[in-house]
Design a protein around this motif. Structure first.
Motif, mmCIF file in Angstrom:
data_model
loop_
_atom_site.group_PDB
_atom_site.id
_atom_site.type_symbol
_atom_site.label_atom_id
_atom_site.label_comp_id
_atom_site.label_asym_id
_atom_site.label_seq_id
_atom_site.Cartn_x
_atom_site.Cartn_y
_atom_site.Cartn_z
ATOM 1 N N UNK A 180 56.249 -7.395 -1.481
ATOM 2 C CA UNK A 180 55.610 -7.756 -0.457
ATOM 3 C C UNK A 180 56.692 -7.555 0.840
ATOM 4 N N UNK A 181 58.077 -7.726 0.475
ATOM 5 C CA UNK A 181 58.844 -7.830 1.559
ATOM 6 C C UNK A 181 59.844 -6.623 1.619
ATOM 7 N N UNK A 182 59.218 -5.417 0.796
ATOM 8 C CA UNK A 182 59.878 -4.157 0.843
ATOM 9 C C UNK A 182 59.769 -3.632 2.637
ATOM 10 N N UNK A 183 61.076 -2.828 2.713
ATOM 11 C CA UNK A 183 61.081 -2.469 4.290
ATOM 12 C C UNK A 183 60.573 -1.040 4.094
ATOM 13 N N UNK B 84 70.163 -5.571 3.347
ATOM 14 C CA UNK B 84 69.770 -6.224 2.141
ATOM 15 C C UNK B 84 69.140 -5.387 1.182
ATOM 16 N N UNK B 85 68.334 -4.204 1.712
ATOM 17 C CA UNK B 85 67.653 -3.674 0.667
ATOM 18 C C UNK B 85 67.479 -2.198 1.306
ATOM 19 N N UNK B 86 67.616 -0.993 0.839
ATOM 20 C CA UNK B 86 67.501 0.284 1.142
ATOM 21 C C UNK B 86 65.739 0.318 1.376
ATOM 22 N N UNK B 87 65.567 1.027 2.634
ATOM 23 C CA UNK B 87 63.999 1.319 2.954
ATOM 24 C C UNK B 87 63.481 2.163 1.864
ATOM 25 N N UNK C 93 61.889 5.546 20.491
ATOM 26 C CA UNK C 93 60.544 6.021 19.890
ATOM 27 C C UNK C 93 60.852 6.412 18.522
ATOM 28 N N UNK C 94 61.861 5.937 17.695
ATOM 29 C CA UNK C 94 61.998 6.286 16.076
ATOM 30 C C UNK C 94 62.809 5.579 15.540
ATOM 31 N N UNK C 95 63.145 5.604 14.330
ATOM 32 C CA UNK C 95 64.277 4.990 13.605
ATOM 33 C C UNK C 95 64.137 3.589 13.662
ATOM 34 N N UNK C 96 62.937 3.054 13.370
ATOM 35 C CA UNK C 96 62.675 1.648 13.380
ATOM 36 C C UNK C 96 62.417 1.410 11.837
ATOM 37 N N UNK C 97 62.684 0.241 11.292
ATOM 38 C CA UNK C 97 62.418 -0.157 9.876
ATOM 39 C C UNK C 97 61.955 -1.711 9.929
ATOM 40 N N UNK C 98 60.915 -1.831 9.344
ATOM 41 C CA UNK C 98 60.415 -3.122 9.120
ATOM 42 C C UNK C 98 59.714 -3.418 7.854
ATOM 43 N N UNK C 99 59.668 -4.784 7.726
ATOM 44 C CA UNK C 99 59.024 -5.385 6.457
ATOM 45 C C UNK C 99 57.330 -5.448 7.027
ATOM 46 N N UNK C 100 56.649 -5.617 6.044
ATOM 47 C CA UNK C 100 55.245 -5.770 6.563
ATOM 48 C C UNK C 100 55.079 -7.066 7.172
ATOM 49 N N UNK C 101 55.577 -8.293 6.821
ATOM 50 C CA UNK C 101 55.854 -9.357 7.375
ATOM 51 C C UNK C 101 56.090 -9.480 8.812
ATOM 52 N N UNK C 102 57.390 -8.757 9.085
ATOM 53 C CA UNK C 102 57.894 -8.693 10.217
ATOM 54 C C UNK C 102 56.881 -8.114 11.284
ATOM 55 N N UNK C 103 56.267 -6.891 10.955
ATOM 56 C CA UNK C 103 55.654 -5.992 11.881
ATOM 57 C C UNK C 103 54.178 -6.977 11.944
ATOM 58 N N UNK C 104 53.622 -7.668 10.944
ATOM 59 C CA UNK C 104 52.566 -8.490 11.308
ATOM 60 C C UNK C 104 52.689 -9.668 12.149
ATOM 61 N N UNK C 105 54.152 -10.171 12.123
ATOM 62 C CA UNK C 105 54.333 -11.285 12.874
ATOM 63 C C UNK C 105 54.524 -10.775 14.386
ATOM 64 N N UNK C 106 55.051 -9.531 14.649
ATOM 65 C CA UNK C 106 55.115 -8.871 15.820
ATOM 66 C C UNK C 106 53.845 -8.899 16.541
ATOM 67 N N UNK C 107 52.919 -8.012 15.732
ATOM 68 C CA UNK C 107 51.490 -8.167 16.149
ATOM 69 C C UNK C 107 50.815 -9.359 16.713
ATOM 70 N N UNK C 108 50.878 -10.388 15.581
ATOM 71 C CA UNK C 108 50.152 -11.550 16.217
ATOM 72 C C UNK C 108 50.888 -12.325 17.229
ATOM 73 N N UNK C 109 52.216 -12.201 17.433
ATOM 74 C CA UNK C 109 52.896 -12.745 18.460
ATOM 75 C C UNK C 109 52.506 -12.177 19.888
ATOM 76 N N UNK C 110 52.198 -10.671 20.023
ATOM 77 C CA UNK C 110 51.920 -9.880 20.844
ATOM 78 C C UNK C 110 50.385 -10.385 21.415
ATOM 79 N N UNK C 111 49.498 -10.407 20.488
ATOM 80 C CA UNK C 111 48.106 -10.835 20.721
ATOM 81 C C UNK C 111 48.001 -12.108 20.971
ATOM 82 N N UNK C 112 49.220 -13.268 20.644
ATOM 83 C CA UNK C 112 48.956 -14.594 21.155
ATOM 84 C C UNK C 112 49.509 -15.002 22.367
#
Length: 474
Positions: free
Chosen positions: A76-79, A222-225, A251-270
């Motif tokens: 779940x927390x893989x980057x 913390x963990x290789x992507x 425009x590039x070189x961004x690494x995220x976990x699923x939880x962080x990307x989801x939190x970002x989207x939910x924050x934008x939508x809210x």
């Protein structure tokens, strides 16, 4: 034990999707099945998915492996490397500046950047955001494959791009170009007087508490992507790494976990980063001078999903982030994160998301549900009897009108052509002409595909049908 068997056993015990929140059992079963189909149909290596509604997770799942060598299951927390989803950070930061009155999106970017190349003096901030600037790319294929160096500095990159011919008159068309986001990174650093990574940390990561998001070429500490793969000859092979320079972080070189990307989207939508009222203005549909719909709205890729509008972005062909909403952002808002580390057939990330939405709710997303059915049909052996039975079933399905159904079939054929080849696409083009015998455009698309497949006689016959229909309709 061979690697394929080992992978299958690991997935049996460790790769099962997990239901979260309020998704009903029927939806969960359909979503689980769709993830299995994606793995079987397209050879996805690993998948990590989250769907939320009104800020609450409905479904979370992992399936497959993080790398083919170890066959270690995705967690779940893989980057993941999320590639061009980095642009959503840059566009959100620019929207913040605009909402606060610090910049006007319709004024020339040169009003805020005195060192912008003179030839770009009249190009607006919005045109850079929406890829309608017309500027050339700042790098060459040799720099992408590592046989040549990128321009040494941001200014050198801009000067190189400005020395190339414009692709088209600014504002007249749309063409996706990374140079646009080098300009926007420069704008943000100039406005805030700080390096871009610091701006992102202060205005997005710290505000939202995102602890598994990293910018730059260094692997997360913390963990290789998760390694990324590219399909070639029907096999997933390691994706070549691109050593993007620091000025490319917009425009590039961004690494995220699923939880962080989801939190970002939910924050934008809210409305937590940009107000909802401002977002609705920034995401207002626009039409280009040639009558085509603008693909990007203040930097967010836009489209329609059933009765919902959607905005978001992809990351190469492997990941996608999407927000879906109706007339407002106050209720019935979905966010979807679909992360993969590649596939054997380079399936479009939008295809994976659309198939998942159709599985989630065929009633809310009928075009997406239809596309999945048609893809399944096209990828199995057919005879005339089965084809006619399938066509009859589609005619009886009234969830879409004729124009919507024909468009869904065309989109499915295009996606299959990219991922599974021309033969599968041809079956859909032929199916379309069976359903819509008087569609000149349908016969044209079939003729073009037959010609590309080397079947000149059949292509000529289809072209004759097209011409006859065109004459009648004129």
């Amino acid at each position: 034990m061979n690697r394929r068997l080992r992978r299958a056993l690991l997935c049996l015990f460790a790769c099962a999707p997990v239901l979260a929140g309020a998704a009903d059992n029927g939806a969960a079963a359909r979503l689980n099945r769709q993830l299995r189909i994606a793995e079987q149909r397209y050879g996805t290596v690993g998948q990590s998915v989250e769907i939320a509604r009104d800020g609450k997770p409905l479904f979370q799942a992992t399936r497959g492996v993080r790398d083919l060598d170890s066959a270690k299951p995705i967690e779940d927390d893989d980057v993941f490397q999320v590639f061009s989803i980095a642009k959503l950070f840059a566009s959100t930061l620019v929207m913040q500046l605009a909402e606060n009155g610090r910049i006007d999106l319709d004024r020339p970017a040169s009003d805020y950047l005195s060192d912008l190349p003179p030839v770009w003096k009249a190009i607006s901030v919005r045109q850079f955001l929406n890829h309608t600037s017309g500027v050339a790319e700042y790098y060459s294929p040799a720099q992408m494959n590592g046989t040549a160096r990128f321009p040494a500095s941001l200014q050198a990159a801009l000067d190189y791009a400005a020395a190339q011919p414009m692709q088209f008159a600014s504002g007249s068309r749309s063409r996706y170009t990374q140079t646009n986001y080098v300009v926007l990174l420069h704008l943000l650093e100039t406005q805030y007087g700080r390096p871009y990574p610091q701006i992102v940390r202060e205005r997005i990561l710290a505000r939202l508490g995102l602890r598994h998001t990293y910018l730059g070429r260094v692997d997360p500490p913390a963990r290789a992507a998760v390694p990324a793969y590219l399909g070639k000859d029907g096999r997933a092979q390691p994706m070549p790494a691109v050593a993007w320079p620091d000025y490319a972080l917009g425009h590039s070189s961004l690494y995220m976990s699923r939880g962080d990307l989801s939190a970002f989207l939910r924050a934008v939508a809210a409305g937590k980063l940009v107000s909802k009222s401002a977002l609705l203005k920034f995401w207002r549909p626009m039409t280009l001078p040639d009558g085509e719909r603008g693909e990007f709205l203040t930097g967010w890729e836009s489209g329609d999903s059933g009765r919902y509008r959607n905005v978001g972005h992809d990351g190469g062909t492997v990941v996608r982030a999407r927000i879906l909403f109706g007339a407002s952002l106050d209720r019935d808002v979905y966010t979807v994160v679909y992360l993969t580390n590649g596939s054997a057939h380079n399936v479009w990330s939008r295809t994976l998301v659309d198939d998942l939405l159709g599985a989630l709710s065929p009633r809310r997303f009928p075009a997406q549900a239809l596309s999945e059915r048609v893809a399944g049909f096209a990828l199995t052996a057919q005879d005339a009897t089965r084809t006619e039975a399938f066509a009859a079933a589609l005619r009886a399905d009234r969830s879409l009108d004729d124009a919507q159904r024909e468009r869904a079939l065309d989109n499915t054929a295009a996606a299959l052509r990219e991922s599974r080849g021309l033969e599968a696409a041809l079956r859909v083009f032929a199916l379309n002409t069976r359903l819509y015998t008087r569609s000149a455009k349908g016969w044209q698309r079939l003729a073009d595909a037959l010609q590309a497949n080397g079947d000149a006689d059949a292509a000529q016959a289809a072209r004759q049908r097209q011409n006859a229909l065109s004459d009648t309709q004129d």
